[in-house]
Design an enzyme around this catalytic site. Structure first.
Site, PDB file in Angstrom:
ATOM      1  N   ASP A  72      -8.921  -4.251  -6.177  1.00  0.00           N
ATOM      2  CA  ASP A  72      -8.364  -3.613  -4.907  1.00  0.00           C
ATOM      3  C   ASP A  72      -9.203  -2.269  -4.654  1.00  0.00           C
ATOM      4  OD1 ASP A  72      -6.814  -2.062  -2.993  1.00  0.00           O
ATOM      5  OD2 ASP A  72      -5.195  -3.323  -3.509  1.00  0.00           O
TER       6      ASP A  72
ATOM      7  N   SER B 250       1.075  -1.001   0.002  1.00  0.00           N
ATOM      8  CA  SER B 250      -0.071  -0.102   0.063  1.00  0.00           C
ATOM      9  C   SER B 250       0.806   1.206   0.084  1.00  0.00           C
ATOM     10  CB  SER B 250      -1.065  -0.126   1.121  1.00  0.00           C
ATOM     11  OG  SER B 250      -1.817   0.977   1.177  1.00  0.00           O
TER      12      SER B 250
ATOM     13  N   HIS C  98      -7.553  -5.879  -0.701  1.00  0.00           N
ATOM     14  CA  HIS C  98      -6.367  -5.001  -0.829  1.00  0.00           C
ATOM     15  C   HIS C  98      -4.843  -5.916  -0.510  1.00  0.00           C
ATOM     16  CE1 HIS C  98      -4.195  -1.270  -0.380  1.00  0.00           C
ATOM     17  NE2 HIS C  98      -3.850  -1.331   0.756  1.00  0.00           N
TER      18      HIS C  98
END
Length: 553
Positions: A494, A262, A522
């Site tokens: 995602d 991320s 995610h």
């Protein structure tokens, strides 16, 4: 679970949960929506070629940036004399946490443009390679955020849950970035103040409610500026990436091996752009696109959460316990049902049984729903929580999900995740909006991107407009010319880091190699795909990148 608070403070939303259990965890991520690109200081030698122009928040909010973004350029290979003492420092390791983990404190300059101005102390942790097999070096891990504690992630998951072969050959290492976790954390509000902040109505219906929301954002920003006045100017992604190079040298590694998820992908890509010749084996999972403005990032994320909700809704209508009037309903109708329920909570919050008297209103309920969008294994928990709230007037389940997102414990204490998230995001990019009027103009675009979450996420992006420190950077491209193959993993559905961001980053990087996971949730690594996991493990252990166009499910 960055971009940040899907609702307050706005931000990059990385929230890769620790996959040690089947439930959403309270650590290792960032926050949901907001500004997701790296900012660079125009007045200090941070390595960005300036375009000489400034994009105003108003122009950014009105439309996507059309001018070509400047490029992040590499820093000189030679270590500046003013930084030599930092690169030569020796760490004193001590036992900490669970058996086998060691901790130390590392110094870095508070201001790289003026190293004599003082230090920032950074918490470092490691678990040494267990063998068998020759040690490959250190593998630095970062779970995202910004604001997620890398040390918590190491101790609770990576250091014990990464594949045995990886842990055998690498020292598993983490550093909490400046302002985060155990590294001189930014603190803005106390627990009771945060309780009030998280319950503020983020879909204001009139001028009074708009003023209340603006007041909440201002109070949050003022608290950060009061409690961390010097540090707040020096928590950018560029500075955190430069800290990582000091750590690489102090650990005795010629190359930086790195696994970032991320927001951690932005941190890793930034490192690669600044120090391409020092990149080792690097995996960027759930990528951010550094070329996007804050407005573009927020709008893309809004669409990403709508995509995730559509997947949830399609699954929900097939389940016997779906409470959203699901029989023979389309996903769009399920969304209408949820939106109607949230609007009802806006007017009439329901009990939760919370020891501090919190009720479940629209703000907390929306956060709870968004929390479950990060991972499909949380969908049963969300159905149960919605069922209790909608049929039994019991908001405890959705409140628990919301508390997970905000990292609030049962005693009413919050981690510094949300504070650090805002501090980094608001420094890294100019804000999406200058004031409420721009939000109102943008509402149609956000509500088109997500009929369910659009209004909430548009107003959430207003946070940085009141930040006490001016942003120091702008959207830019990262080429990292000369770096070895860098693996960029993207998940097709995602919610927090849309797949096309991974495509964009892999395309920007001169040696980027895209690895696609066709699925929900995610990030991709450790999600249960043997294809993804084995491909990444092979790369980490022998340096072989995935084949061009590799796709897994």
């Amino acid at each position: 679970m960055h971009t940040r608070r899907a609702l307050r403070p706005t931000g990059r939303n990385p929230r890769p949960r620790f996959r040690a259990t089947g439930t959403v965890t309270t650590r290792g991520v960032g926050v949901l929506l907001g500004v997701a690109a790296l900012l660079v200081s125009a007045c200090s030698p941070q390595g960005v070629t300036s375009s000489g122009t400034t994009t105003t928040a108003a122009a950014t909010a009105a439309k996507a940036t059309t001018a070509a973004a400047p490029a992040l350029t590499a820093l000189p290979r030679a270590t500046p004399a003013a930084l030599a003492s930092y690169y030569r420092q020796k760490l004193t390791w001590r036992s900490c946490g669970a058996p086998g983990f060691q901790c130390a404190t590392m110094k870095a300059p508070l201001d790289y443009a003026d190293p004599a101005a003082g230090d920032v102390r950074l918490a470092v942790a490691r678990k040494k390679a267990t063998g068998p097999g020759a040690r490959l070096g250190s593998l630095l891990v970062n779970p995202g955020g910004p604001g997620g504690s890398a040390i918590d992630y190491l101790e609770q998951y990576a250091g014990i849950g990464y594949p045995t072969g990886v842990r055998a050959r690498y020292d598993m290492v983490a550093v909490d970035p400046r302002g985060v976790g155990r590294s001189e954390p930014v603190v803005c509000l106390d627990g009771r103040q945060m309780d009030a902040y998280t319950q503020t109505d983020v879909t204001p219906d009139d001028t009074r409610e708009v003023d209340a929301l603006v007041g909440a954002y201002k109070k949050f920003a003022e608290g950060c500026g009061r409690n961390a006045p010097r540090l707040l100017r020096h928590v950018s992604t560029v500075e955190a990436a430069r800290d990582m190079d000091i750590l690489r040298a102090v650990l005795g590694d010629e190359k930086l091996h790195y696994m970032g998820a991320s927001y951690g992908t932005l941190l890793g890509a930034t490192y690669a752009g600044l120090y391409p010749e020092r990149v080792g084996r690097m995996v960027l999972d759930g990528a951010l696109d550094p070329e996007l403005s804050a407005y573009e990032t927020n709008l893309d994320q809004t669409a990403g959460f709508e995509t995730a909700f559509q997947s949830f809704a399609k699954d929900c209508v097939r389940q016997p316990d779906c409470p959203l009037e699901s029989k023979d309903k389309t996903p769009e109708q399920v969304g209408d049902s949820l939106k109607a329920f949230l609007q009802k909570l806006d007017a009439h919050p329901i009990p939760t049984g919370d020891r501090d008297g919190r009720k479940l209103g629209e703000a907390l309920a929306t956060t709870g729903v968004i929390t479950a969008m990060y991972d499909q294994t949380s969908w049963p928990q969300l159905r149960e929580a919605l069922d209790a709230a909608m049929k039994d007037n019991d908001g405890s389940g959705l409140l628990a999900l919301s508390d997970t997102y905000y990292e609030r414990d049962s005693e009413g204490h919050y981690s510094n995740l949300m504070f650090a998230n805002a501090a980094v995001n608001c420094l890294d990019l100019p804000p999406s909006f200058d004031g409420p009027g721009q939000v109102e103009q943008a509402l149609p675009a956000f509500e088109k991107a997500s009929p369910v979450f659009g209004a909430t996420l548009a107003w959430a992006a207003l946070n940085c407009a009141y930040w006490p420190v001016k942003p120091t950077g702008e959207p830019h491209r990262i080429r990292a010319q000369g770096a070895p193959p860098i693996v960029v993993a993207g998940t097709t559905r995602d919610p927090a880091t849309p797949y096309r961001w991974a495509q964009a980053l892999a395309g920007q990087l001169s040696s980027g190699r895209l690895l696609t996971y066709v699925g929900d949730g995610h990030t991709a690594y450790g999600r249960g795909s043997k294809c993804i996991d084995s491909t990444i493990d092979t790369y980490l252990l022998d340096g072989t990148p995935p084949a061009v166009g590799k796709r897994c499910s």
